[in-house]
Design a protein around this motif. Sequence first.
Motif, mmCIF file in Angstrom:
data_model
loop_
_atom_site.group_PDB
_atom_site.id
_atom_site.type_symbol
_atom_site.label_atom_id
_atom_site.label_comp_id
_atom_site.label_asym_id
_atom_site.label_seq_id
_atom_site.Cartn_x
_atom_site.Cartn_y
_atom_site.Cartn_z
ATOM 1 N N GLY A 1 10.028 -5.916 -0.760
ATOM 2 C CA GLY A 1 8.824 -6.945 -0.535
ATOM 3 C C GLY A 1 8.654 -7.382 -2.018
ATOM 4 O O GLY A 1 7.830 -8.444 -2.288
ATOM 5 N N SER A 2 9.016 -6.791 -2.953
ATOM 6 C CA SER A 2 8.523 -7.284 -4.257
ATOM 7 C C SER A 2 9.082 -8.798 -4.615
ATOM 8 O O SER A 2 8.072 -9.469 -5.147
ATOM 9 N N TYR B 1 6.331 2.232 1.213
ATOM 10 C CA TYR B 1 6.405 2.040 -0.137
ATOM 11 C C TYR B 1 7.601 3.210 -0.530
ATOM 12 O O TYR B 1 7.469 4.643 -0.330
ATOM 13 N N THR B 2 8.488 2.895 -1.467
ATOM 14 C CA THR B 2 9.599 3.621 -2.009
ATOM 15 C C THR B 2 9.731 3.422 -3.207
ATOM 16 O O THR B 2 9.417 2.678 -3.829
ATOM 17 N N GLY B 3 10.524 4.624 -3.863
ATOM 18 C CA GLY B 3 10.800 4.666 -5.059
ATOM 19 C C GLY B 3 9.840 5.577 -6.046
ATOM 20 O O GLY B 3 8.734 5.736 -5.515
ATOM 21 N N ARG B 4 10.121 5.804 -7.190
ATOM 22 C CA ARG B 4 9.329 6.625 -8.362
ATOM 23 C C ARG B 4 8.171 5.861 -8.635
ATOM 24 O O ARG B 4 7.071 6.403 -8.547
ATOM 25 N N ILE B 5 8.339 4.619 -8.908
ATOM 26 C CA ILE B 5 7.135 3.597 -8.943
ATOM 27 C C ILE B 5 7.261 2.782 -7.525
ATOM 28 O O ILE B 5 7.884 2.075 -7.352
ATOM 29 N N PRO B 6 6.195 3.177 -6.727
ATOM 30 C CA PRO B 6 6.494 2.844 -5.291
ATOM 31 C C PRO B 6 6.341 1.154 -5.186
ATOM 32 O O PRO B 6 5.570 0.669 -5.747
ATOM 33 N N GLN B 7 7.229 0.879 -4.601
ATOM 34 C CA GLN B 7 7.535 -0.680 -4.147
ATOM 35 C C GLN B 7 7.494 -0.960 -2.443
ATOM 36 O O GLN B 7 8.145 -0.053 -1.868
ATOM 37 N N ARG C 1 7.720 -8.238 17.165
ATOM 38 C CA ARG C 1 6.498 -7.390 16.534
ATOM 39 C C ARG C 1 6.340 -7.557 15.230
ATOM 40 O O ARG C 1 7.143 -8.001 14.312
ATOM 41 N N ARG C 2 5.014 -6.966 14.616
ATOM 42 C CA ARG C 2 4.527 -7.238 13.410
ATOM 43 C C ARG C 2 5.483 -5.920 12.462
ATOM 44 O O ARG C 2 5.740 -4.714 12.860
ATOM 45 N N LEU C 3 5.769 -6.597 11.147
ATOM 46 C CA LEU C 3 6.443 -5.555 10.530
ATOM 47 C C LEU C 3 5.441 -4.850 9.672
ATOM 48 O O LEU C 3 4.298 -5.042 9.461
ATOM 49 N N PHE C 4 5.836 -3.461 9.523
ATOM 50 C CA PHE C 4 4.766 -2.529 8.836
ATOM 51 C C PHE C 4 5.469 -2.426 7.297
ATOM 52 O O PHE C 4 6.696 -2.789 6.997
ATOM 53 N N VAL C 5 4.725 -1.817 6.571
ATOM 54 C CA VAL C 5 4.936 -1.505 4.848
ATOM 55 C C VAL C 5 5.309 -0.358 4.792
ATOM 56 O O VAL C 5 4.182 0.700 4.941
ATOM 57 N N GLY D 1 -3.200 -1.814 0.945
ATOM 58 C CA GLY D 1 -2.183 -1.477 0.246
ATOM 59 C C GLY D 1 -1.798 -2.690 -0.598
ATOM 60 O O GLY D 1 -2.312 -3.561 -0.840
ATOM 61 N N ARG D 2 -0.843 -2.393 -1.564
ATOM 62 C CA ARG D 2 -0.363 -3.376 -2.763
ATOM 63 C C ARG D 2 0.532 -4.472 -2.067
ATOM 64 O O ARG D 2 0.619 -5.611 -2.618
ATOM 65 N N ALA D 3 1.043 -4.412 -1.117
ATOM 66 C CA ALA D 3 1.983 -5.376 -0.491
ATOM 67 C C ALA D 3 0.984 -6.730 -0.188
ATOM 68 O O ALA D 3 0.085 -6.669 0.533
ATOM 69 N N LEU D 4 1.369 -7.717 -0.472
ATOM 70 C CA LEU D 4 0.634 -9.151 -0.501
ATOM 71 C C LEU D 4 0.598 -9.479 1.025
ATOM 72 O O LEU D 4 -0.301 -10.029 1.388
ATOM 73 N N LEU D 5 1.638 -9.271 1.698
ATOM 74 C CA LEU D 5 1.772 -9.753 3.160
ATOM 75 C C LEU D 5 1.751 -8.974 4.331
ATOM 76 O O LEU D 5 2.242 -9.094 5.095
#
Length: 216
Positions: free
Chosen positions: A135-136, A110-116, A104-108, A89-93
């Motif tokens: 996360g940005s 992606y929301t928004g028209r331009i997924p963040q 617990r581990r956080l999951f990621v 995925g695009r998330a760095l962490l």
Amino acid sequence: MRYRNVISVLKNPFYAGAYVYGKSGKQMAIVDGRARKSYKHPKPFDEWDVLLREHHEGYIDWAEFERNQKQLAANAYGKAGDVKSGRGGRALLAGLFACARCGRRLFVAYTGRIPQPVYRCARFDMPPQCMSFGGSRIDAAIGKELLPVVEPMAIEAARQAEQMHMDTLTEQRRIVKLELQQAQYEATLAERRYAACDPDNRLKQGGSRILPVGLP
């Protein structure tokens, strides 16, 4: 091969030379005032009905099988503790954050028209979510601190990659040169054999004169 197929093999005791029966059991729950049974709930090793180790020749021994199960359990997302591997995925962490409340581990997501990316902790037994944050900004902040640290290593990695590329080209040239030398040797050897033949038998040896490589 799919992920679930690989996991099913790694978790199968048959892979470790063991015969097992009764790995799962049933559970009883009260739903809407009625008792309901559910099945196929995994049991711990010590609660299996039958476990015959060294029943047949396995691919791995039982000790390694147990170590694998511990590692697989530690790698499972959604469980507290242990080190998890990074995920795509695009998330760095992704896969590196843990919830300070439940562990617990956080999951990621992606929301928004331009997924963040949005980091979230969702415990099924503790609604609503423990925590959630975008996360940005944090990815950008961590990336800014990370680049100066990895830049020297990136330069060294690029230098090593260039050296490996040059070594590969050198080896390829050496192989081509050896092949050319072999071809020249075989042509010269054929010419000598032809010249050594009795003239009356030369038609049997090919009928035409063989020229060395490089001659017109």
